[in-house]
Design an enzyme around this catalytic site. Structure first.
Site, short mmCIF file in Angstrom:
data_model
loop_
_atom_site.label_atom_id
_atom_site.label_comp_id
_atom_site.label_asym_id
_atom_site.label_seq_id
_atom_site.Cartn_x
_atom_site.Cartn_y
_atom_site.Cartn_z
N LYS A 1 -10.61 13.15 9.05
CA LYS A 1 -9.38 12.28 9.45
C LYS A 1 -9.49 13.42 11.05
O LYS A 1 -9.55 14.62 10.49
CB LYS A 1 -7.96 12.04 10.47
CG LYS A 1 -7.88 10.40 9.04
CD LYS A 1 -6.85 10.33 8.19
CE LYS A 1 -6.16 8.79 7.92
NZ LYS A 1 -6.81 7.20 9.00
N LYS B 1 0.48 -1.08 0.05
CA LYS B 1 0.05 0.10 0.12
C LYS B 1 0.65 1.03 0.37
O LYS B 1 1.55 1.69 1.40
CB LYS B 1 -0.62 0.38 1.58
CG LYS B 1 -1.89 1.20 1.20
CD LYS B 1 -2.33 1.19 3.21
CE LYS B 1 -3.05 2.39 3.21
NZ LYS B 1 -3.93 2.34 4.18
N GLU C 1 -9.43 3.74 2.02
CA GLU C 1 -9.19 3.41 1.12
C GLU C 1 -7.55 3.12 0.62
O GLU C 1 -7.79 2.84 -0.77
CB GLU C 1 -8.12 4.99 0.37
CG GLU C 1 -7.04 5.30 1.35
CD GLU C 1 -6.56 5.98 2.70
OE1 GLU C 1 -5.14 5.02 2.92
OE2 GLU C 1 -8.00 5.71 3.12
N ASP D 1 -11.91 6.92 3.99
CA ASP D 1 -10.93 6.42 4.75
C ASP D 1 -10.59 5.07 5.17
O ASP D 1 -9.37 5.20 5.44
CB ASP D 1 -10.82 7.42 6.71
CG ASP D 1 -9.70 7.63 6.94
OD1 ASP D 1 -8.74 7.67 6.73
OD2 ASP D 1 -10.21 7.01 8.61
N ASP E 1 1.61 6.27 5.89
CA ASP E 1 0.40 5.32 5.24
C ASP E 1 0.85 5.04 4.18
O ASP E 1 0.82 3.87 3.57
CB ASP E 1 -0.68 6.28 4.83
CG ASP E 1 -1.93 5.54 5.28
OD1 ASP E 1 -1.71 4.23 5.79
OD2 ASP E 1 -2.76 5.65 4.57
N ARG F 1 -7.54 0.04 0.88
CA ARG F 1 -7.95 -1.50 0.38
C ARG F 1 -8.19 -1.66 -1.10
O ARG F 1 -8.47 -2.72 -1.76
CB ARG F 1 -9.19 -2.08 1.32
CG ARG F 1 -10.35 -1.46 1.54
CD ARG F 1 -11.37 -1.71 2.26
NE ARG F 1 -10.39 -1.32 3.36
CZ ARG F 1 -10.74 -1.61 4.52
NH1 ARG F 1 -12.25 -2.00 4.88
NH2 ARG F 1 -10.66 -1.28 5.85
N ASP G 1 -2.83 10.56 3.77
CA ASP G 1 -3.93 9.50 3.67
C ASP G 1 -4.77 11.11 5.03
O ASP G 1 -4.61 11.30 6.06
CB ASP G 1 -3.62 8.98 4.54
CG ASP G 1 -5.32 8.36 4.78
OD1 ASP G 1 -6.13 8.74 4.17
OD2 ASP G 1 -5.58 7.30 5.31
#
Length: 500
Positions: free
Chosen positions: A278, A266, A350, A348, A289, A352, A271
Site C-alpha cells: 500500500k 475478517k 487478502e 492487497d 482491518d 477474501r 494490512d
C-alpha cells in the site's frame, strides 16, 4: 465511572447539573421536541424569543447551552438539534452529540424523545457511545474529570417492563460496540493474531464467569492445526509475518434454540498490502482491518448476554498481511479449506482469502443463515462513501439485514452481484478461481461473487464495512473518531429478528 438510570420525572424539576432537551427544525422555526414539554412550560412565552435570539435552528448536530438562572432546577439547559424528525436514528445521534457537549457536569438528565422502548434504547445507546473515548495509552487514562457521575434518562413510562428491558438491553449492546472499538483502536503491534485470539478468549472467560452467566465456548486454531486442516487462505495471507495466524471459533448454543446463525468476520490485524504494498499515506489506519472479526465476536457475546434463543457459531480468521521473503507472491496458487484452488493476483486483496476458509468452516455447521462482515474493498467506499456499508447476497437475507440496520441506526445499502462477475472470478488459467483481476470497475461486486463461491449455496449475505468501520475525521452524532464498532448493532438486531 458514570452511573446510568431510567426515571419517570419532570425534566424541569429533576435535580441535575444539566438537562438535555431536543429541538426540532420546523418551517415555523425551532421547536422543543417531545420529552422537553415541561421545560418549554417552565419558560412559557419567553421560550420562542429566547430560541430566536440565540439563533437556535434545530438543525441536526447543533448544540446551544443556556444558563437557566433558576427557571429550571438544573443550572444548565443544553439544547441539541434533532433535525426535521425525531426518529430513533435522529435521537441516537442527538444523544451522542449531547454527550460530548456536556462537560464538567457532575450529573446530567436527558429529556430527549423517549415515549417508546425503541426511543429509550436510542437515547441510552447514543449518549454512551457518543461519550466513548479510547484512553488505554494515555498517561492519565484513569482520571477524566469531564465525565458526569450520574446520567438520568427521563421517560414518562420508565416503570413499564418493556422500557426497563430496552434500557438494560441497550447497555449490553453498548458494551459490545465499545469493546469492538477498543480492539480496532489498539495499536497493531499489541494486537497481532495470537494476541487478538488471547483477547477474545479472555473476554469470553469474563462473560461466562459467575452463576447464571451464558455458556460460550471458544476454540483457537493455531498455525499448525491450520496447516493440518488445509486452510491455505489464512496461512497464505499470514505467511509474510513473524506473528502466526489464528482461526477463532466461538459457539453459543442455548437450550431451545430453533434457528442457527453463523457469523464470519475478517480479522487482518494489520494490512501492509503484502508484496502489492500500500502507499504509506493512511497505512496507520490499517490496524482497523480486523474490524469485521471484532464486530462478529462482540456481537456473539452480546447475543449470548442478552439470552437470545438462537444458536450462533462465530468464525474469526486472523492474520497479519506483511512484507518479507516468505510472503505470498502474486501468481502463487493457494489451496483453500475444502479443496478449491485460488490464483493470487493482488496480495492487497487478502481479506477474501481468509474469509473463504472461514466461510467453508461455517457451512459445515449447516446454519440457517451465514453473515460475513469485512472491511473488504476500497471500491465500496468509492461507491457509498465512508458512512454506509454495502450488503449483497441472497435477496431474503439482504432484506433482513437492511431491516435490522434500520432498527439499529446503522446505514447499509443493497448492492448486486451481476452475472458477469462469475466470468471474472473464473478467469484464472491455472486455478479454479481468480482472487482478483485488474479490471477497474466493480471490484467490490467481484469480491462478493468470490465469497459466494465458498457458501455452499446456503442463505448468505456479505456486509462490506470498509467505509464506516473507521472514522478518520471528527466525531459526529454517536460515532466517535477511530474505530466505530459498526455492524455490531445490525448483527444483534438481525439475531433478534431470526429468533422471533
Amino acid at each position: 465511572m458514570t452511573s446510568y438510570t431510567l426515571r419517570s420525572a419532570s425534566p424541569a424539576k429533576t435535580r441535575t447539573d444539566a438537562v438535555v432537551v431536543g429541538v426540532l427544525q420546523t418551517p415555523k422555526g425551532a421547536t422543543i421536541a417531545p420529552g422537553g414539554e415541561d421545560v418549554a412550560k417552565a419558560y412559557g412565552r419567553k421560550l420562542s424569543p429566547l430560541l430566536s435570539t440565540l439563533g437556535v435552528t434545530g438543525k441536526a448536530g447543533e448544540v446551544v447551552k443556556v444558563p437557566t438562572h433558576g427557571t429550571l432546577t438544573s443550572s444548565l439547559l443544553v439544547l441539541v438539534g434533532l433535525g426535521k424528525t425525531a426518529t430513533t436514528s435522529d435521537v441516537r445521534r442527538a444523544a451522542g452529540t449531547a454527550a460530548r457537549a456536556v462537560t464538567n457536569a457532575a450529573s446530567v438528565s436527558l429529556a430527549l424523545p423517549a415515549d417508546t422502548p425503541e426511543l429509550v434504547r436510542a437515547v441510552i445507546e447514543g449518549y454512551q457511545l457518543g461519550a466513548y473515548t479510547y484512553t488505554a495509552y494515555k498517561h492519565d487514562s484513569k482520571t477524566d474529570a469531564t465525565d458526569p457521575g450520574d446520567v438520568v434518562v427521563l421517560a414518562a413510562d420508565a416503570r413499564k417492563k418493556e422500557y426497563v428491558a430496552a434500557f438494560t438491553d441497550a447497555q449490553v449492546l453498548v458494551k459490545a460496540v465499545t469493546g469492538t472499538r477498543d480492539w480496532v483502536n489498539c495499536p497493531p503491534g499489541d494486537l497481532t493474531p495470537p494476541k487478538f485470539a488471547d483477547a477474545v478468549s479472555a473476554a469470553a472467560k469474563e462473560l461466562t464467569k459467575g452463576r447464571g452467566a451464558p455458556k460460550v465456548t471458544v476454540k483457537v486454531i493455531d498455525e499448525k492445526e491450520l496447516a493440518e486442516l488445509g486452510c491455505g487462505g489464512i496461512l497464505g495471507v499470514g505467511a509474510g509475518s513473524d506473528a502466526p495466524p489464528r482461526l477463532v471459533e466461538i459457539t453459543y448454543a442455548p437450550k431451545g434454540a430453533t434457528k442457527h446463525l453463523a457469523l464470519v468476520g475478517k480479522g487482518i490485524t494489520f494490512d501492509s498490502g503484502g508484496l502489492t504494498i500500500k502507499p504509506a499515506q493512511g497505512m496507520q489506519e490499517m490496524k482497523s482491518d480486523m474490524g469485521g472479526a471484532a464486530a462478529v465476536v462482540q456481537a456473539t457475546f452480546a447475543i449470548a448476554e442478552l439470552g437470545l434463543p438462537i444458536k450462533v457459531t462465530c468464525y474469526a480468521p486472523m492474520a497479519e498481511n506483511m512484507v518479507s521473503g516468505s510472503a505470498t507472491r502474486p501468481g502463487d496458487v493457494l489451496r483453500m479449506y475444502g479443496g478449491k484452488t485460488v490464483e493470487v493476483l493482488n496480495t492487497d486483496a487478502e481479506g477474501r482469502l481468509v474469509l473463504a476458509d472461514a466461510l467453508v468452516r461455517a457451512t459445515e455447521a449447516k446454519p440457517d443463515v451465514i453473515l460475513d462482515v469485512a472491511t473488504l474493498t476500497g471500491h465500496m467506499v468509492i461507491a457509498l462513501g465512508d458512512r454506509v456499508a454495502g450488503v449483497m447476497g441472497s435477496q431474503e437475507i439482504v432484506d433482513g439485514v437492511l431491516a435490522a440496520a434500520a432498527s439499529s441506526g446503522e446505514d447499509h445499502w443493497p448492492m448486486p452481484i451481476p452475472e458477469q462477475m462469475s466470468e471474472r472470478i473464473t478467469s484464472s488459467k491455472v486455478a479454479d478461481l481468480a482472487q482478483h483481476d485488474w479490471i477497474r470497475w466493480g471490484g467490490g461486486l467481484f469480491a462478493g461473487a468470490f465469497l459466494r463461491e465458498f457458501t455452499a449455496g446456503l442463505p448468505w449475505a456479505h456486509l462490506d464495512i470498509a467505509g464506516p468501520a473507521f472514522n478518520s475525521g471528527s466525531p459526529w452524532g454517536h460515532v466517535t473518531s477511530g474505530g466505530t464498532g459498526f455492524a455490531v448493532a445490525t448483527l444483534v438486531d438481525y439475531a433478534r429478528s431470526l429468533a422471533e
